[in-house]
Design an enzyme around this catalytic site. Structure first.
Site, PDB file in Angstrom:
ATOM      1  N   ASP A 172       0.854  -1.186   0.000  1.00 11.90           N
ATOM      2  CA  ASP A 172       0.000   0.000   0.000  1.00 11.90           C
ATOM      3  C   ASP A 172       0.899   1.248   0.000  1.00 11.90           C
ATOM      4  OD1 ASP A 172      -2.177   1.679   0.029  1.00 11.90           O
ATOM      5  OD2 ASP A 172      -3.091   0.856   1.840  1.00 11.90           O
ATOM      6  N   GLU A 204     -10.262   7.201   4.509  1.00  8.33           N
ATOM      7  CA  GLU A 204      -9.190   6.568   5.292  1.00  8.33           C
ATOM      8  C   GLU A 204      -9.154   7.098   6.739  1.00  8.33           C
ATOM      9  OE1 GLU A 204      -5.485   5.618   3.347  1.00  8.33           O
ATOM     10  OE2 GLU A 204      -6.272   6.266   1.419  1.00  8.33           O
TER      11      GLU A 204
END
Ligand code: BGC
Ligand code: BGC
Length: 597
Positions: free
Chosen positions: A296, A489
């Site tokens: 990621d 997020e």
């Protein structure tokens, strides 16, 4: 022969034999993909191999860099749009990177990755589907396959070929800012809907990414460096992790997802990006995953140690491709040194490249001759809007309906209260045009207010965004739309899941000015609304429905029935949220009323 001549001779001979290999392959279709990969590997230099393992954010690389460093993948992160955000400019931008890769000797096509997590959300004018938590309420895997397909068509229209979706996490803590990216807290639901979505992407030759492996949504509050929970610490036994989190990823592998993104969180004190047991022993050896693992955004740096050591640790743990937000030259230098010094073995590099090439072949990248510029009309098409509108209809969960407040029919006057009623940005949430999303007309769509005006042509629809009460004369029904501000997020990690004071005031205004009150909640997760429910006659959870607001009036008008079922159990109190206590909830998992029940 002089030495230089010998070298040239060898290079020419090698390239000729390689061209020969490709030519034979073209004719001889029986040769398996694995042979093609092996032949490529035999012909690749070390730098060409390393290049395949590199995924760079487009803001950190020019097309020329792709040619110079033989890069394997380029991406747009959230909001990674071209300067002019039009489908045409997207297509041009992506094409420039793709063509740059074709300039080098082996001409291995690049992957271009995007976060099309609810439609191709970065692109202005794309259809925005409900975020996954709303799709979880539909329980309709075949609808979700249609959404995967429509999304893939809108992704391909820009030239991109890789989607960083679907999220397959199990969101146990609703304070997490990514709950809405998940389908459900139930593993079976996630596995089934995730499979549908992956099938949809695959049908169009777009690479799927099961993410983020593994356990995200179960981190402990307060253990995150940058946020509160996101990317924090998961503490549980390996048996529990397997028992409660693995199934959706197993299903994704079965469904043919050829890439898996690894979480930035830690499992029992170790970054998952550094965990060889989880990456290699479990995913690759035990589950037989044949695709590649991608890290990621910035994940490698988060491993304990200096950058060189982080790279060595993660690649040796089984990471195949590294997502780099910034300096790719530095990464390439470091990994080259690590291979030279024997800190990373050649077999590991060859394995990583094999997996990446296999995934590329699996989506037909080597025989992709279609000029995707013809596909731009797919973006925002009426056909896709219809699919999204159906998804909105099926995602709505009716929580309460008294005094026959719903359906709304033949009213003289309808009062609409709340800014959220006329805000595409709020309907869409995060990952829309910008990483964090935005407010207002960020992209074309139908707001709830517009949908009401279209649907109830014979009624007077009065709009009172700030609940001033001034413009509102008595109405038969008041519809008050409340909810969360857009976030994505860890930015959305939120300690208390309450309605704002403004929203509470809006409910009171609606109550004062109308005979019956219908509450519509736009949010990515359950909010604490037990007391609020006493003040309204009907309540509908609409999640983050996206651009097709007409799906809401389709159902509120009674033209369609409610069918959505809660994909999670809805807590009564913040204490229950904190303790992840699902006993005695406000509404059980699977709850959802409909007309006539
Ligand atoms: C997110 C991923 C996303 C990536 C690229 C990360 O911060 O965790 O879900 O795919 O960025 O935008
Ligand atoms: C990018 C996102 C990414 C995030 C990670 C943002 O700047 O646009 O794609 O997920 O950073 O922190």
């Amino acid at each position: 022969m002089k030495l230089s001549q010998i070298i040239i001779f060898i290079i020419v001979a090698a390239s000729l034999s390689f061209v020969g290999v490709l030519a034979v392959d073209k004719k001889n279709q029986r040769r398996s993909d694995e042979q093609i990969i092996n032949n490529l590997l035999l012909n690749m230099t070390q730098l060409e191999k390393i290049g395949q393992m590199v995924l760079v954010d487009k803001n950190a690389i020019e097309p020329e860099g792709v040619t110079r460093k033989l890069i394997g993948g380029v991406m747009s992160g959230g909001g990674g749009n071209p300067e002019k955000n039009t489908p045409g400019d997207w297509h041009q931008m992506v094409a420039a990177y793709k063509n740059a890769a074709l300039k080098w000797r082996l001409a291995i096509p690049i992957l271009y990755g995007v976060d099309a997590v609810h439609g191709n959300g970065n692109v202005y004018g794309a259809v925005i589907f409900p975020h996954n938590i709303g799709l979880g309420a539909t329980r309709n895997a075949s609808l979700i396959e249609d959404i995967g397909k429509a999304t893939a068509e809108e992704v391909k229209a820009t030239g991109a070929n890789w989607n960083f979706a679907p999220v397959l996490s199990i969101p146990m803590d609703f304070r997490w800012g990514r709950v809405y990216e998940c389908f459900s807290t139930n593993q079976d639901v996630v596995a089934e809907l995730g499979t549908g979505y992956i099938n949809g992407l695959r049908s169009q030759g777009v690479l799927a990414t099961a993410k983020h492996f593994i356990g995200e949504g179960t981190e402990s509050w307060g253990t995150s460096n940058d946020y509160k929970l996101d990317q924090g610490e998961i503490t549980m036994s390996i048996e529990d992790l397997r028992g409660t989190q693995l199934k959706p990823f197993q299903a994704a592998i079965m469904a043919g997802s050829m890439s898996i993104m690894i979480s930035r969180s830690s499992f029992n004190g170790k970054k998952i990006s550094a965990d060889k047991y989880l990456l290699t022993d479990l995913l690759k050896n035990e589950l037989g995953f044949k695709g590649f693992l991608v890290s990621d955004w910035g994940a490698i740096d988060q491993i304990r140690g200096d950058y060189y050591q982080d790279i060595v640790t993660s690649i040796n743990a089984g990471m195949d491709m590294v997502m780099l937000p910034t300096d790719y030259d530095l990464f390439i230098d470091k990994i080259s040194v690590a291979i030279d010094k024997g800190d990373i073995r050649q077999e590991r590099i060859d394995d990583a490249v094999t997996r990446i090439l296999r995934a590329k072949i699996s989506i037909g990248l080597f025989d992709d001759a279609v000029d995707s510029s013809e596909l731009v009309n797919n973006i925002g098409s009426i056909k896709h809007r219809e699919v999204a509108r159906q998804a909105v209809r099926e995602s709505l969960v009716l929580l309460k309906n008294e005094k026959e407040a719903l359906p709304i029919r033949n009213q003289k006057r309808i009062l609409i209260v709340g800014r959220a009623a006329n805000d595409i940005g709020m309907q869409a949430g995060g990952w829309t045009i910008e990483w964090q999303g935005g407010h207002g007309d960020t992209t074309p769509g139908t707001s709830i207010l517009e949908a009401f005006k279209n649907e109830f042509k014979d009624s007077e629809v009065i709009y009172d965004p700030m609940a001033t009460g001034k413009e509102s004369i008595k109405a038969e029904v008041g519809v008050v739309v409340v909810g969360e501000q857009p976030y994505a997020e860890g930015v959305g990690d939120r300690e208390r899941l309450l309605l704002s004071p403004e929203d509470l005031k809006r409910i009171q205004t609606a109550k004062k000015n109308s005979d019956k009150v219908v509450l519509v909640v736009l949010a990515g997760r359950p909010l604490i609304i037990r007391e609020v429910l006493n003040d309204v006659d009907a309540a509908v959870m609409a999640w983050l429905p996206g651009t097709e607001g007409a799906g809401i009036t389709d159902v509120l008008s009674g033209k369609y029935n409610f069918s959505g079922k809660l994909p999670l159990s809805w807590p009564k109190t913040m204490e229950q949220v904190e303790k992840k206590d699902t006993r005695d909830p406000l509404f059980e998992f699977g709850f959802g009323l409909s007309y006539h029940n």
